[in-house]
Design an enzyme around this catalytic site. Structure first.
Site, short mmCIF file in Angstrom:
data_model
loop_
_atom_site.label_atom_id
_atom_site.label_comp_id
_atom_site.label_asym_id
_atom_site.label_seq_id
_atom_site.Cartn_x
_atom_site.Cartn_y
_atom_site.Cartn_z
N HIS A 1 67.07 -13.00 -5.95
CA HIS A 1 66.49 -11.73 -5.51
C HIS A 1 66.84 -11.39 -4.12
O HIS A 1 66.59 -12.56 -3.30
CB HIS A 1 65.02 -11.28 -6.04
CG HIS A 1 64.07 -12.13 -5.20
ND1 HIS A 1 63.42 -11.79 -4.08
CD2 HIS A 1 63.32 -13.17 -5.81
CE1 HIS A 1 62.54 -12.49 -3.92
NE2 HIS A 1 62.27 -13.47 -4.96
N ASP B 1 61.88 -17.52 0.02
CA ASP B 1 61.76 -16.63 -1.18
C ASP B 1 62.21 -15.50 -0.94
O ASP B 1 61.88 -14.37 -0.19
CB ASP B 1 60.29 -16.49 -1.34
CG ASP B 1 59.96 -15.62 -2.46
OD1 ASP B 1 60.69 -15.24 -3.42
OD2 ASP B 1 58.68 -15.12 -2.57
N GLU C 1 62.67 -7.25 -6.52
CA GLU C 1 61.82 -8.22 -7.24
C GLU C 1 60.53 -8.47 -7.03
O GLU C 1 59.64 -8.41 -7.65
CB GLU C 1 62.54 -9.65 -7.05
CG GLU C 1 62.14 -10.75 -8.09
CD GLU C 1 60.86 -11.58 -7.84
OE1 GLU C 1 60.20 -12.34 -8.40
OE2 GLU C 1 60.30 -11.34 -6.40
N GLU C 2 60.09 -8.18 -5.53
CA GLU C 2 58.86 -8.26 -5.18
C GLU C 2 57.92 -7.12 -5.19
O GLU C 2 56.74 -7.30 -5.44
CB GLU C 2 58.69 -8.76 -3.50
CG GLU C 2 59.70 -9.93 -3.01
CD GLU C 2 58.83 -11.10 -3.31
OE1 GLU C 2 57.88 -11.01 -4.24
OE2 GLU C 2 59.37 -12.25 -3.10
N ASP D 1 64.77 -18.76 -8.01
CA ASP D 1 63.90 -18.27 -7.10
C ASP D 1 63.11 -19.29 -6.44
O ASP D 1 62.22 -20.02 -7.26
CB ASP D 1 63.26 -17.30 -7.78
CG ASP D 1 62.25 -16.20 -6.93
OD1 ASP D 1 62.50 -16.37 -5.79
OD2 ASP D 1 61.60 -15.62 -7.49
N HIS E 1 55.32 -15.94 1.21
CA HIS E 1 54.78 -14.31 1.45
C HIS E 1 54.36 -13.93 2.83
O HIS E 1 53.71 -13.30 2.94
CB HIS E 1 53.98 -13.68 0.15
CG HIS E 1 54.98 -13.41 -0.86
ND1 HIS E 1 54.31 -12.75 -2.06
CD2 HIS E 1 56.14 -13.71 -1.27
CE1 HIS E 1 55.33 -12.83 -2.82
NE2 HIS E 1 56.45 -13.31 -2.60
ZN LIG Z 1 60.77 -14.72 -5.35
#
Ligand SMILES: [Zn+2]
Ligand SMILES: *[C@@H]1O[C@H](CO)[C@@H](O)[C@H](O)[C@H]1NC(C)=O
Ligand SMILES: *[C@@H]1O[C@H](CO)[C@@H](O)[C@H](O)[C@H]1NC(C)=O
Ligand SMILES: *[C@@H]1O[C@H](CO)[C@@H](O)[C@H](O)[C@H]1NC(C)=O
Ligand SMILES: *[C@@H]1O[C@H](CO)[C@@H](O)[C@H](O)[C@H]1NC(C)=O
Length: 502
Positions: A276, A288, A320-321, A349, A443
């Site tokens: 992604h 990520d 995606e998130e 991922d 994140h």
């Molecule tokens: Zn991811």
């Protein structure tokens, strides 16, 4: 460097071809294409170096810094300049690769949400574990609303669970049975001015309402521990006057999936893979999923030196998130005929978590489209052959494979770990620090180039190259597609994307 080398190799082959065909021009592209060697795992893996990956990661971080104009820190979240820059970088890198790929942009409207401010007061207390759900609507007029806390029966999945005083009240609902989105909608229909969903197990409850709906109400999550005293009081008949406040927006913004497919190879039998292109708003997302995106891009630049028997289709998903929006949209737009051309989908991922484990999705044929397990075994065989340990992790809907397996396409993939805690046993298997997250910057703002483990990234990129080369050469022994039917799983997934949905 390696690109230059490969050009030299190609001209040498061209010269040989010219000798055989003295009447053709030296640089006839037809001859060039015809004289490329068939791809092999060994050859494709041979192009992969940590140095090239590092260079791309540094470039991606520079791109993420473009996001700081609107977010005050680097990010590649959809809608940000960092994400637009990421797409431009992927697209322009592919566009430079002569005519090897058919490149396409697939634009779609993505749901984006942002909670600016929120507050929940139950009685005279603000429970510490309060967490507004993602994609929650604001409270009315983005102002605080007031009403009694109303205990909902069962799990609040049915209108009959809601007592009549729900109208004008704040619905207090237990987690379980149906999605957070369903609970919020049923509460809204019953006239609640807000909803609080409390956990049915230990731990924080933060999730997403998923696909927005006009009847959703402002919705919070709460721990079981924080909820228990209120449940007791409400069961005892106490009135708990409360207030809820959420200032948020939910809107739709256009964004783009980028797809690149080899022009060579059997166009009816494709090996597909994706990563992604977006990050979360909180940080630059270099692990990520900068790592997955860049692994695909790096391999795509080297694959051009080879012939393939089966077509290879790369995808860089957007959104995606926000809940697997890009991959969901892509699969939803496939006709049955097109769906059946995809022999399998491989999800990449988070390939370089600093406190990594080599994780393989436990995608069995018993629970997934047949072929998923053959792919799973390709990964484990590779780790074994390279003297590495691996673990199986749940194949539970947390990344972009979800739509594929739900539409009959075998799937699988590898990862190196997100917010999970590394066990003592895993520290013995992989090194690293037990008791800590696989990716302590998951994140967050610190998901930068410094957050990457290059040993894991290089080996995993070679494994991705191996997975491509294997199926680009042959699907011998790999199960044929049997249908594009929408599969129903025995147990509904708790996830659809990185956030809990139920
Ligand atoms: Zn991811
Ligand atoms: C496809 O999207 C990329 C990224 O936004 C952009 O740079 C490129 O110009 C687009 N190409 C076409 C043909 O629309
Ligand atoms: C709750 O609010 C109602 C209406 O404002 C009020 O009549 C009632 O006394 C309050 N009850 C408690 C326990 O604060
Ligand atoms: C993998 O999934 C199968 C069911 O499909 C299950 O029986 C098995 O225990 C799982 N293995 C691990 C290690 O989670
Ligand atoms: C694999 O795990 C075992 C412990 O289970 C450990 O002794 C061994 O060193 C590990 N192998 C590698 C390559 O880290």
């Amino acid at each position: 460097m390696s690109r230059l080398l490969s050009l030299v190799t190609l001209s040498a082959i061209t010269v040989a071809a010219v000798v055989q065909h003295p009447l053709t021009d030296g640089y006839n592209s037809q001859i060039l294409i015809n004289t490329k060697p068939l791809v092999s795992s060994e050859a494709l893996e041979g192009h992969i170096t940590s140095k090239n990956l590092l260079k791309r990661a540094k470039k991606l971080f520079e791109i993420a810094e473009l996001g700081a104009a609107d977010y005050n820190h680097p990010t590649r979240v959809i809608g940000s300049a960092g994400h637009v820059g990421t797409l431009d970088y992927i697209y322009s890198t592919l566009a430079e690769l002569d005519d090897y790929y058919t490149i396409s942009n697939q634009s779609f409207k993505a749901v984006v949400g942002n909670v600016f401010e929120s507050r929940l007061v139950l009685g005279d207390k603000e429970p510490e574990s309060t967490s507004p759900m993602s994609l929650t609507p604001p409270t009315k007029h983005k102002q605080a609303v007031f009403g009694p806390l109303v205990l909902v029966a069962n799990q609040g999945c049915d209108s009959s669970d809601y007592p009549s005083n729900t109208k004008g009240g704040i619905a207090f609902i237990e987690r379980g049975v149906c999605s957070f989105g369903t609970k919020s909608a049923v509460a809204g229909k019953a006239g609640a001015i807000a909803a609080v969903i409390y956990n049915n197990e230990e731990g924080h409850l933060s999730g997403t309402l998923g696909e927005p709906s006009d009847i959703h109400v402002a919705t919070f999550g709460l721990t079981k521990q924080d909820a228990e005293p209120y449940i007791k009081d409400l069961e005892g008949g106490k009135v708990i006057n409360s207030s809820a406040y959420i200032n948020s927006i939910v809107s739709k913004a256009p964004t783009t999936n980028i797809i690149a497919q080899t022009k060579g190879g059997d166009q009816d039998n494709c090996v597909m893979l994706g990563g992604h292109s977006d990050s979360v708003a909180e940080g630059p997302g270099i692990n990520d999923d900068g790592t997955g995106s860049l692994t695909l891009l790096e391999i795509a630049t080297h694959l051009v030196n080879y012939e393939v028997n089966n077509c290879v289709r790369f995808a860089w998903w957007a959104g995606e998130e926000e809940g697997l929006l890009g991959s969901d949209y892509y699969v939803s737009q496939l006709s049955e005929h097109e769906n059946l051309k995809i022999r399998l989908f491989m999800d990449y991922d988070m390939l370089a978590s600093p406190n990594f484990a080599y994780q393989v999705y436990n995608a069995t044929n018993a629970a997934n489209p047949v072929g998923s397990e053959e792919l799973r075994d390709l990964y484990t065989t590779y780790y074994e052959a390279h003297g590495q340990n691996y673990t199986f992790i749940p194949f539970d809907g947390r990344s972009d494979y979800d739509a594929f397996i739900k539409h009959g396409i075998p799937g699988g993939g590898i990862a190196t770990g997100a917010e999970g805690v590394k066990t003592m046993e895993e520290a013995a298997m992989f090194g690293g620090t037990p008791g800590q997250w696989y990716d302590p910057c998951y994140h967050q703002i610190c998901d930068t180039v410094d957050n990457l483990n290059f040993e894991a990234w290089e080996l995993n990129t070679k494994l991705v190259a191996h997975s491509i080369a294997t199926y680009a050469v042959s699907f011998k022994g790999f199960p044929k597609r049997t249908g594009a039917k929408v599969a129903t799983r025995d147990e509904p997934s708790l996830y659809h994307g990185p956030k809990l949905v139920m």
